[in-house]
Design a protein around this motif. Structure first.
Motif, short mmCIF file in Angstrom:
data_model
loop_
_atom_site.label_atom_id
_atom_site.label_comp_id
_atom_site.label_asym_id
_atom_site.label_seq_id
_atom_site.Cartn_x
_atom_site.Cartn_y
_atom_site.Cartn_z
N TYR A 181 19.05 -89.12 -68.43
CA TYR A 181 18.31 -89.19 -67.18
C TYR A 181 18.94 -90.22 -66.26
CZ TYR A 181 14.58 -86.15 -68.86
OH TYR A 181 13.87 -85.07 -69.29
N SER A 182 18.73 -90.04 -64.97
CA SER A 182 19.22 -91.01 -63.98
C SER A 182 18.14 -91.22 -62.93
CB SER A 182 20.51 -90.53 -63.33
OG SER A 182 20.30 -89.32 -62.63
N ILE A 183 18.28 -92.27 -62.16
CA ILE A 183 17.30 -92.61 -61.14
C ILE A 183 17.95 -92.56 -59.77
CG2 ILE A 183 15.78 -94.42 -60.24
CD1 ILE A 183 15.40 -95.38 -63.13
N ASN A 184 17.32 -91.86 -58.85
CA ASN A 184 17.77 -91.83 -57.46
C ASN A 184 17.37 -93.17 -56.85
OD1 ASN A 184 17.92 -91.58 -54.68
ND2 ASN A 184 17.18 -89.49 -54.65
N ALA A 185 18.35 -94.02 -56.62
CA ALA A 185 18.08 -95.38 -56.13
C ALA A 185 17.42 -95.39 -54.76
CB ALA A 185 19.38 -96.19 -56.09
N ASP A 186 17.69 -94.39 -53.94
CA ASP A 186 17.08 -94.33 -52.62
C ASP A 186 15.59 -94.02 -52.69
OD1 ASP A 186 19.50 -94.89 -51.33
OD2 ASP A 186 20.03 -92.76 -51.22
N ALA A 187 15.16 -93.32 -53.74
CA ALA A 187 13.75 -92.96 -53.88
C ALA A 187 12.96 -93.96 -54.72
CB ALA A 187 13.64 -91.57 -54.50
N CYS A 188 13.65 -94.70 -55.59
CA CYS A 188 12.98 -95.64 -56.50
C CYS A 188 12.24 -96.73 -55.72
CB CYS A 188 14.02 -96.28 -57.42
SG CYS A 188 13.35 -97.47 -58.60
N ILE A 189 11.00 -96.98 -56.12
CA ILE A 189 10.19 -98.02 -55.47
C ILE A 189 10.06 -99.28 -56.33
CG2 ILE A 189 8.94 -96.40 -54.00
CD1 ILE A 189 6.57 -96.64 -56.01
N ASP A 190 10.84 -99.35 -57.40
CA ASP A 190 10.91 -100.55 -58.24
C ASP A 190 9.56 -100.87 -58.90
OD1 ASP A 190 12.46 -102.60 -59.36
OD2 ASP A 190 11.76 -104.04 -57.86
N CYS A 191 8.82 -99.85 -59.30
CA CYS A 191 7.51 -100.09 -59.90
C CYS A 191 7.59 -100.49 -61.37
CB CYS A 191 6.62 -98.85 -59.74
SG CYS A 191 7.15 -97.41 -60.69
N GLY A 192 8.66 -100.07 -62.06
CA GLY A 192 8.83 -100.43 -63.47
C GLY A 192 8.12 -99.53 -64.45
N ASN A 193 7.44 -98.49 -63.98
CA ASN A 193 6.75 -97.59 -64.90
C ASN A 193 7.70 -96.98 -65.91
OD1 ASN A 193 4.42 -98.08 -63.49
ND2 ASN A 193 4.24 -96.03 -62.60
#
Length: 55
Positions: free
Chosen positions: A30-42
């Motif tokens: 899996y990967s994370i779209n950094a532009d969409a990530c809100i840094d919630c940590g879930n």
């Protein structure tokens, strides 16, 4: 600051189910779209191998 999923990812999908903004993309790992990530940590809180890390 966004989270990033390390090579430790086992592609279990636990993180994707917890992302409130659907920033996690499935693949071989899996990967994370950094532009969409809100840094919630879930994602980090549910990962069994601690693959998501704050950048």
């Amino acid at each position: 600051m966004a989270y990033k999923i390390s090579a430790d990812c086992i592609a279990c999908g636990a993180c994707a189910d917890q992302c409130p903004v659907d920033a996690i993309v499935a693949g071989d790992t899996y990967s994370i779209n950094a532009d969409a990530c809100i840094d919630c940590g879930n994602c980090a809180s549910v990962c069994p191998v601690e693959a998501p890390k704050a950048e």
